[in-house]
Design a protein around this motif. Structure first.
Motif, PDB file in Angstrom:
ATOM      1  N   VAL A  75      12.534 -13.055 -21.813  1.00 11.83           N
ATOM      2  CA  VAL A  75      13.062 -13.559 -20.536  1.00 11.83           C
ATOM      3  C   VAL A  75      12.225 -13.019 -19.395  1.00 11.83           C
ATOM      4  CG1 VAL A  75      15.060 -13.608 -19.007  1.00 11.83           C
ATOM      5  CG2 VAL A  75      15.400 -13.685 -21.484  1.00 11.83           C
ATOM      6  N   VAL A  76      11.513 -13.881 -18.699  1.00 16.31           N
ATOM      7  CA  VAL A  76      10.664 -13.461 -17.579  1.00 16.31           C
ATOM      8  C   VAL A  76      10.476 -14.631 -16.620  1.00 16.31           C
ATOM      9  CG1 VAL A  76       8.571 -14.033 -18.887  1.00 16.31           C
ATOM     10  CG2 VAL A  76       8.428 -12.454 -16.962  1.00 16.31           C
ATOM     11  N   ASP A  77      10.447 -14.324 -15.330  1.00 25.13           N
ATOM     12  CA  ASP A  77      10.229 -15.339 -14.306  1.00 25.13           C
ATOM     13  C   ASP A  77       8.867 -15.074 -13.663  1.00 25.13           C
ATOM     14  OD1 ASP A  77      10.182 -17.057 -12.182  1.00 25.13           O
ATOM     15  OD2 ASP A  77      12.104 -16.448 -11.325  1.00 25.13           O
ATOM     16  N   PHE A  78       7.858 -15.839 -14.075  1.00 27.30           N
ATOM     17  CA  PHE A  78       6.495 -15.605 -13.610  1.00 27.30           C
ATOM     18  C   PHE A  78       6.274 -16.031 -12.158  1.00 27.30           C
ATOM     19  CE2 PHE A  78       5.588 -15.492 -18.216  1.00 27.30           C
ATOM     20  CZ  PHE A  78       4.848 -14.322 -18.264  1.00 27.30           C
ATOM     21  N   SER A  79       7.265 -16.644 -11.524  1.00 26.34           N
ATOM     22  CA  SER A  79       7.103 -17.007 -10.117  1.00 26.34           C
ATOM     23  C   SER A  79       7.337 -15.808  -9.193  1.00 26.34           C
ATOM     24  CB  SER A  79       8.076 -18.128  -9.741  1.00 26.34           C
ATOM     25  OG  SER A  79       9.415 -17.659  -9.741  1.00 26.34           O
ATOM     26  N   MET A  80       7.862 -14.708  -9.742  1.00 23.75           N
ATOM     27  CA  MET A  80       8.156 -13.522  -8.950  1.00 23.75           C
ATOM     28  C   MET A  80       6.965 -12.569  -8.951  1.00 23.75           C
ATOM     29  SD  MET A  80      11.158 -14.343  -7.988  1.00 23.75           S
ATOM     30  CE  MET A  80      11.922 -12.881  -7.289  1.00 23.75           C
ATOM     31  N   ASN A  81       6.856 -11.792  -7.866  1.00 20.66           N
ATOM     32  CA  ASN A  81       5.774 -10.808  -7.754  1.00 20.66           C
ATOM     33  C   ASN A  81       6.246  -9.502  -8.383  1.00 20.66           C
ATOM     34  OD1 ASN A  81       3.149 -10.175  -6.969  1.00 20.66           O
ATOM     35  ND2 ASN A  81       3.845  -9.184  -5.097  1.00 20.66           N
ATOM     36  N   MET A  82       5.873  -9.268  -9.636  1.00 20.64           N
ATOM     37  CA  MET A  82       6.415  -8.162 -10.409  1.00 20.64           C
ATOM     38  C   MET A  82       5.431  -7.007 -10.521  1.00 20.64           C
ATOM     39  SD  MET A  82       8.058 -10.365 -13.553  1.00 20.64           S
ATOM     40  CE  MET A  82       6.624 -11.450 -13.704  1.00 20.64           C
ATOM     41  N   PRO A  83       5.932  -5.773 -10.550  1.00 18.68           N
ATOM     42  CA  PRO A  83       5.045  -4.643 -10.829  1.00 18.68           C
ATOM     43  C   PRO A  83       4.650  -4.640 -12.296  1.00 18.68           C
ATOM     44  CG  PRO A  83       7.311  -3.890 -10.718  1.00 18.68           C
ATOM     45  CD  PRO A  83       7.329  -5.346 -10.326  1.00 18.68           C
ATOM     46  N   PRO A  84       3.536  -4.007 -12.647  1.00 18.08           N
ATOM     47  CA  PRO A  84       3.201  -3.840 -14.065  1.00 18.08           C
ATOM     48  C   PRO A  84       4.324  -3.088 -14.781  1.00 18.08           C
ATOM     49  CG  PRO A  84       1.339  -3.235 -12.666  1.00 18.08           C
ATOM     50  CD  PRO A  84       2.510  -3.415 -11.763  1.00 18.08           C
ATOM     51  N   GLU A  85       4.577  -3.460 -16.019  1.00 13.83           N
ATOM     52  CA  GLU A  85       5.675  -2.850 -16.769  1.00 13.83           C
ATOM     53  C   GLU A  85       5.174  -1.677 -17.610  1.00 13.83           C
ATOM     54  OE1 GLU A  85       7.624  -5.891 -18.995  1.00 13.83           O
ATOM     55  OE2 GLU A  85       8.349  -6.928 -17.199  1.00 13.83           O
ATOM     56  N   PRO A  86       5.886  -0.541 -17.562  1.00 10.27           N
ATOM     57  CA  PRO A  86       5.445   0.642 -18.308  1.00 10.27           C
ATOM     58  C   PRO A  86       5.306   0.367 -19.805  1.00 10.27           C
ATOM     59  CG  PRO A  86       7.196   1.221 -16.764  1.00 10.27           C
ATOM     60  CD  PRO A  86       7.098  -0.276 -16.767  1.00 10.27           C
ATOM     61  N   ASP A  87       4.230   0.902 -20.382  1.00 10.98           N
ATOM     62  CA  ASP A  87       4.049   0.800 -21.835  1.00 10.98           C
ATOM     63  C   ASP A  87       3.633   2.137 -22.440  1.00 10.98           C
ATOM     64  OD1 ASP A  87       1.484   1.001 -20.881  1.00 10.98           O
ATOM     65  OD2 ASP A  87       0.736  -0.836 -21.802  1.00 10.98           O
ATOM     66  N   ASP A  88       3.611   3.186 -21.609  1.00 12.42           N
ATOM     67  CA  ASP A  88       3.270   4.517 -22.101  1.00 12.42           C
ATOM     68  C   ASP A  88       4.434   5.072 -22.925  1.00 12.42           C
ATOM     69  OD1 ASP A  88       1.624   7.102 -21.927  1.00 12.42           O
ATOM     70  OD2 ASP A  88       3.596   7.730 -21.203  1.00 12.42           O
ATOM     71  N   PRO A  89       4.220   5.459 -24.186  1.00 12.74           N
ATOM     72  CA  PRO A  89       5.329   5.901 -25.048  1.00 12.74           C
ATOM     73  C   PRO A  89       6.107   7.086 -24.491  1.00 12.74           C
ATOM     74  CG  PRO A  89       3.368   5.454 -26.353  1.00 12.74           C
ATOM     75  CD  PRO A  89       2.947   5.387 -24.925  1.00 12.74           C
ATOM     76  N   ASP A  90       5.400   8.069 -23.927  1.00  9.31           N
ATOM     77  CA  ASP A  90       6.092   9.237 -23.385  1.00  9.31           C
ATOM     78  C   ASP A  90       6.967   8.857 -22.199  1.00  9.31           C
ATOM     79  OD1 ASP A  90       4.967  10.888 -25.273  1.00  9.31           O
ATOM     80  OD2 ASP A  90       3.284  11.495 -24.002  1.00  9.31           O
ATOM     81  N   LEU A  91       6.437   8.005 -21.319  1.00 12.06           N
ATOM     82  CA  LEU A  91       7.217   7.574 -20.162  1.00 12.06           C
ATOM     83  C   LEU A  91       8.417   6.750 -20.601  1.00 12.06           C
ATOM     84  CD1 LEU A  91       7.694   7.283 -17.142  1.00 12.06           C
ATOM     85  CD2 LEU A  91       6.032   5.404 -17.120  1.00 12.06           C
ATOM     86  N   LEU A  92       8.223   5.853 -21.553  1.00  9.77           N
ATOM     87  CA  LEU A  92       9.347   5.053 -22.057  1.00  9.77           C
ATOM     88  C   LEU A  92      10.416   5.944 -22.693  1.00  9.77           C
ATOM     89  CD1 LEU A  92       7.402   2.051 -23.615  1.00  9.77           C
ATOM     90  CD2 LEU A  92       8.890   1.985 -21.617  1.00  9.77           C
ATOM     91  N   ALA A  93       9.988   7.001 -23.371  1.00 11.58           N
ATOM     92  CA  ALA A  93      10.962   7.926 -23.975  1.00 11.58           C
ATOM     93  C   ALA A  93      11.789   8.618 -22.891  1.00 11.58           C
ATOM     94  CB  ALA A  93      10.233   8.960 -24.830  1.00 11.58           C
ATOM     95  N   ARG A  94      11.132   9.020 -21.803  1.00 14.32           N
ATOM     96  CA  ARG A  94      11.858   9.654 -20.695  1.00 14.32           C
ATOM     97  C   ARG A  94      12.834   8.678 -20.057  1.00 14.32           C
ATOM     98  NH1 ARG A  94       7.936  12.386 -16.517  1.00 14.32           N
ATOM     99  NH2 ARG A  94       9.956  12.996 -15.654  1.00 14.32           N
TER     100      ARG A  94
END
Length: 467
Positions: A102-121
């Protein structure tokens, strides 16, 4: 309640880390046991002679380690590791592919985190919030609890804003706040001003409230102060809307000197300013907010959508004075009741334990990397951008129109929005906003940009043969 005062000298870390360290030490030596209730955060802060935020961060760090659990209305209790097991269970849960799609590409979105350590936090914060799930499902007062306003004050303070708590409100996103503010400032048919190429959400707000939105001429530094003054005389506007940092869609940032000139005109004509600071936290050292230059005239909206995640639907609003705060709170209650306590608790947790800083740091670094990709593929001078913006502004040449170019790029996996959505007055330019943030990864973005560059090198007729 346990009579417990930690000796922070037993740890060499920062004071908030020392609090968690001493809790862990005292668990090992038996001075604390599972079920002990720790002192309230404000009481412990007073006892130790340190600020409340430091104690709050210390307790949250202890909760992150699985040492304690917090319960609204009851306090903070030693758990001895039960929370750690629960966090592990949450972290190991498989993602639902239906949600990911589910994503709306018409919106101005920030990059989404993919760093494992950050996602764990991030997941740990969610698990900690889940400990208070039942009370977070209740109706709560509008504007945020004391701890949420404390977190908001800490976050806003990084932009040089230090308003009293009675002027800070937590709202369910910037859009409801804009509706409430402009509903207070202007009546149907009255005029409000904005950039002539502006955020489309502001155009929607004006249309819904039946306001007359008038666009101001712009140069490379934003709206032109002389044109603003002339419009104040000719149109008698009720307010000025600005998106002054990394402006959507042009990516420009109004420099400090120009901001001072705009505030001077607003003060001369007593025109309230509505500062939509959605991207204000992205630059490491951005210009001073308008709300710090003209606090008595400015409504400041510090949304979290672009610096943490749009799904949080939260914004910190600073009213220009206490008198204005009351009708704003009334309007927000009538339309929205409250911000979601669940998302609010998560944002407060992330700000207090440093996860928000980690997310913001990732967004900055990833945005810069994506802008570097753009610079390596598209000819210099063919587009407008900022090294930290999530989009570029692309004027079209070579026979391309905004409609044909949008259609051509539809399958590329990045959002392309025609200039019509952003233009307030006059004909829309042949230009598009190209979003480079969101869930797309660098390899896919590189392919989309190369596809776009190939199209721009050719006429629409030639490019069409490569669909």
């Amino acid at each position: 309640m346990k009579t417990w005062t930690p000796d922070l000298s037993r740890s060499s870390g920062p004071r908030y880390m020392a609090i968690a360290d001493v809790i862990e030490m005292d668990l090992r030596n038996g001075h604390l046991v599972a079920g002990d209730r720790l002192p309230p955060q404000r009481e412990l802060a007073k006892r130790l002679g340190i600020d409340f935020t430091t104690v709050a961060r210390g307790y949250l760090e202890a909760q992150k380690r699985g040492l304690v659990g917090s319960h609204v209305g009851r306090g903070t209790f030693v758990t001895g590791g039960a929370d750690k097991e629960r966090r592990s269970f949450v972290a190991d849960a498989a993602p639902d592919a239906r949600r990911a799609s589910v994503v709306d590409f018409s919106m101005n979105m920030p990059p989404e985190p993919d760093d494992p350590d950050l996602l764990a936090r991030m997941r740990e914060g969610l698990a900690a919030v889940a400990a208070d799930l039942v009370p977070l499902l209740r109706y709560q007062g509008f504007g945020g609890a004391v701890m949420d306003k404390d977190a908001a004050a800490v976050w806003l303070g990084r932009r040089g804003l230090v308003p009293p708590q009675e002027r800070i409100f937590v709202t369910p996103g910037a859009h409801p706040a804009l509706l409430a503010i402009f509903g207070m400032l202007a009546k149907p048919g009255e005029t409000v001003l904005s950039e002539n190429i502006t955020y489309p959400g502001m155009r929607s707000v004006a249309a819904q409230l039946r306001l007359t939105l008038a666009g101001l001429p712009m140069d490379e530094e934003g709206i032109i102060p002389a044109a603003f003054a002339q419009a104040c005389t000719a149109k008698k506007p009720k307010a000025l809307y600005l998106n002054p940092t990394l402006q959507n869609p042009l990516t420009l940032t109004i420099p400090e000197r120009r901001r001072e000139e705009i505030c001077a005109v607003a003060r001369r004509y007593q025109v309230p300013i509505v500062e939509d600071d959605a991207y204000g936290f992205i630059p490491l050292d951005g210009p001073t907010p308008l709300a710090a230059m003209a606090p008595d005239l400015t409504w400041h909206i510090g949304g979290l959508a672009k610096c943490l995640g749009a799904g949080l639907r939260l914004a910190y609003v600073v009213a220009p004075d206490t008198k204005a705060a009351w009708p704003f709170a009334s309007a927000m209650r009538a339309n929205n009741v409250m911000a979601s306590p669940l998302t609010l608790a998560l944002a407060t947790r992330w700000i207090a334990d440093g996860t928000a800083d980690g997310i913001l740091r990732f967004i900055r670094e990833e945005a810069a990397a994506r802008q570097a990709l753009v610079a390596a593929i598209l000819p210099e001078g063919s587009y407008r951008s900022d090294p930290l913006s999530f989009n570029i502004w692309l004027p079209l040449t070579g026979g391309w129109t905004r409609s044909t170019f949008g259609s051509h790029m539809r399958s590329a996996g990045i959002g392309v929005v025609a200039s019509d959505a952003f233009t307030v007055d006059g004909p829309a330019p042949e230009a598009v906003r190209v979003c480079i943030g969101g869930p797309i990864r660098r390899a896919a973005l590189k392919g989309a940009l190369e596809f776009m560059e190939h199209a721009l090198e050719n006429s629409p007729e030639m490019a069409g043969s490569f669909f």
